[in-house]
Design an enzyme around this catalytic site. Structure first.
Site, PDB file in Angstrom:
ATOM      1  N   LYS A 205      44.584  -7.257  22.566  1.00  0.00           N
ATOM      2  CA  LYS A 205      44.732  -6.072  23.411  1.00  0.00           C
ATOM      3  C   LYS A 205      44.668  -6.505  24.877  1.00  0.00           C
ATOM      4  O   LYS A 205      43.785  -7.250  25.266  1.00  0.00           O
ATOM      5  CB  LYS A 205      43.605  -5.064  23.128  1.00  0.00           C
ATOM      6  CG  LYS A 205      43.721  -4.402  21.757  1.00  0.00           C
ATOM      7  CD  LYS A 205      42.573  -3.439  21.536  1.00  0.00           C
ATOM      8  CE  LYS A 205      42.601  -2.851  20.141  1.00  0.00           C
ATOM      9  NZ  LYS A 205      43.723  -1.941  19.909  1.00  0.00           N
TER      10      LYS A 205
ATOM     11  N   ARG B 144      44.100  -0.560   8.953  1.00  0.00           N
ATOM     12  CA  ARG B 144      44.748  -0.224   7.669  1.00  0.00           C
ATOM     13  C   ARG B 144      44.560  -1.336   6.639  1.00  0.00           C
ATOM     14  O   ARG B 144      44.542  -1.068   5.440  1.00  0.00           O
ATOM     15  CB  ARG B 144      46.238   0.060   7.906  1.00  0.00           C
ATOM     16  CG  ARG B 144      47.044  -1.095   8.409  1.00  0.00           C
ATOM     17  CD  ARG B 144      48.372  -0.693   9.031  1.00  0.00           C
ATOM     18  NE  ARG B 144      48.191  -0.030  10.305  1.00  0.00           N
ATOM     19  CZ  ARG B 144      49.189   0.457  11.042  1.00  0.00           C
ATOM     20  NH1 ARG B 144      50.443   0.347  10.607  1.00  0.00           N
ATOM     21  NH2 ARG B 144      48.953   1.041  12.195  1.00  0.00           N
TER      22      ARG B 144
END
Length: 525
Positions: free
Chosen positions: A306, A382
């Site tokens: 990020k 996920r």
């Protein structure tokens, strides 16, 4: 949180902060007889109507103005108080049993749970500002409310006040304690039903506060191990109905949780797979549910790191789903609903960077045998949920709700206040919608568009883990669907927006109230 793992980084330890203990009572008295520090009156725009002489038409405001020799009408006009939502004015009047009168706006629309929670939060703000120990609350218009509406209204006001009074000061060197000691609800009924409702409200508020504390705790304090300790603490506190099982890395490997372990591989803090089981008193459960929460105690993005502007410094909140699950477990442990069994499941870990970490392009194998080409290490939540969902299905449950701060795409679609809901089951969507009407939390159902799965196909594995920018929250939900047994009803909540309150710079505890209401709706209570 008092139970924390040993903190090595930064020497930071949270102070033990006692939760607000407010004596709640319901009173069926003439408000003019009430004695205390602040009398807070909920006023709609309609309640502020005046006759041609400028006098209030509303009977409560009329009487209050009479007690104050017309000063209330005069002051509210000067303050331009019209009853709009968010408006409040606190006026000091000597010579009465109460030192201050607070008028708090409810707006003009339909008065919902969210409206009355907001009213409770405004009551808390007024109490803090006035350093009030005793507050009385009444509505200018409550006669039109049904008995059930009065119960729900009292509950919403009390929860707004409790959560508004609470401040998370565990990491501040100096902090003020709130002085509010008692809250009297006037004119919304008395008796065992409302007292039971308010006890229940206190119980689910304790779960919301726990969830807020977990989200607020920094990643150097709340490691996966510390989150597991918190789960064990909850289970031991309510050991008559809760048990906790914590699986270590080797046990997860035995269960072939390659997707989850791939995410955890780079961190010096080992993963902890958390399973709390609620069994009702007496043990007879007609329904079995699972609540699965994403538990990334920190998300660096991995090798797809990020960058600036990506809110990397806020990625301590990437375990907001697990915070909601554990907060709900704490509340359910106290409420003890009959006839329902609930499994609270969290695959806790960190997504970090190191030589042992997962690389873009790696293929991981989930516990149901499906293979995943990892085309983006920052789509890690996920991957952990995949194995958690398989594990949940193996518990023999009929319905699963998972909660995750999963996609920025959902925040773009729905903003910061509304969570996205994805499910193939209209019945389960309706259950969550009905629960949210009582909780006051906001959800919006988005489509599970099967044709979008094309973008998730891999040339070398069963699937990739991201399908590009378009419809990102939908493709993420379709990915999760691959790991749920077709016989199980499943609903996914993407709560990346409402997990955090930017204005207050803290966690919201989002999801706890709705989950608790959902469990109760599936119980035989």
């Amino acid at each position: 949180m008092s139970a924390m793992a040993n903190v090595n980084l930064g020497l930071t330890k949270p102070a033990t902060v006692s939760l607000p203990e407010i004596d709640l009572s319901v009173k069926d008295i003439d408000f003019a007889e009430w004695k205390g520090d602040v009398l807070a009156v909920g006023v709609s725009e309609k309640d502020m109507a005046r006759d041609e002489k400028g006098a209030f038409e509303n009977l409560v405001l009329q009487k209050l103005d009479g007690l104050l020799s017309g000063l209330l009408a005069e002051a509210s006009k000067e303050e331009d108080f019209t009853g709009k939502p968010g408006q409040s004015t606190v006026l000091r009047f000597p010579g009465l049993g109460f030192r201050r009168v607070g008028l708090i706006g409810l707006g003009q629309g339909s008065l919902t749970t969210a409206t009355f929670k907001g009213f409770g939060e405004a009551v808390a703000s007024s109490a803090k500002a006035a350093q009030a120990a005793n507050v009385g609350v009444l509505l200018a218009s409550s006669d039109c409310l049904s008995s059930e509406a009065k119960l729900n209204t009292a509950s919403a006001i009390v929860s707004g006040t409790i959560l508004g009074i609470y401040e998370d000061n565990r990491f501040k060197s100096e902090s003020k304690k709130p002085v509010l000691k008692s809250l009297d609800i006037i004119g919304l009924g008395t008796g065992p039903d409302i007292e039971k409702k308010l006890k229940y409200t206190e119980e689910f508020c304790s779960g919301v506060i726990l969830a807020r504390e977990l989200v607020n705790a920094p990643a150097n304090v709340l490691t996966p191990g510390a989150l597991a300790e918190e789960a064990q603490k909850i289970a031991s506190t309510y050991s008559d109905v809760l048990t906790a099982t914590i699986l270590n890395e080797d046990q997860c490997r035995e269960l072939k949780m390659g997707s989850y372990l791939g995410v955890a591989a780079a961190s010096a803090n080992p993963p902890h797979f958390i399973h709390i089981c609620y069994k009702p008193p007496g043990g007879n459960a007609k329904t079995k549910l699972a609540i699965v929460g994403k538990g990334l105690t920190f998300d660096s993005g991995g090798y797809n790191l990020k960058t600036g502007g990506s809110s990397i410094e806020l990625m301590k909140f990437d375990m907001g789903g697990s915070a909601a699950a554990l907060g709900a477990a704490k509340a359910i442990g106290q409420i003890k609903p009959p006839g329902v069994e609930v499994h609270f499941i969290v695959a806790a870990c960190e997504n970090m960077i190191s030589g042992t970490g997962m690389r873009p392009g790696d293929i991981v194998t989930a516990s149901n045998g499906k293979t995943i080409e990892v085309n983006n290490t920052d789509a890690e939540g996920r991957l952990t949920l995949a194995d958690a969902l398989v594990y949940a299905c193996n518990q023999g449950v009929e319905k699963i709700v998972d909660l995750a701060t999963l996609t920025g795409a959902c925040v773009v679609a729905l903003g910061g206040s509304i969570a996205g809901v994805f499910t193939p089951s209209d019945d389960l969507a309706n259950e969550i919608y009905l629960a949210s009407e009582i909780s006051g939390e906001k959800f919006w159902r988005l489509p599970l568009e099967e044709s979008y799965w094309e973008s998730m196909k891999s040339g070398v594995a069963d699937m990739v883990n991201t399908g590009g920018r378009q419809g990102g929250s939908i493709t993420a939900a379709l990915f999760l669907k691959q790991f749920v047994d077709e016989k199980v009803q499943w609903l996914h909540i993407d709560m990346a927006g409402p997990v955090w309150n930017e204005k207050k710079k803290g966690g919201t505890g989002f999801g706890v109230s709705t989950l608790v209401e959902w469990v109760l709706k599936n119980s035989s209570s």
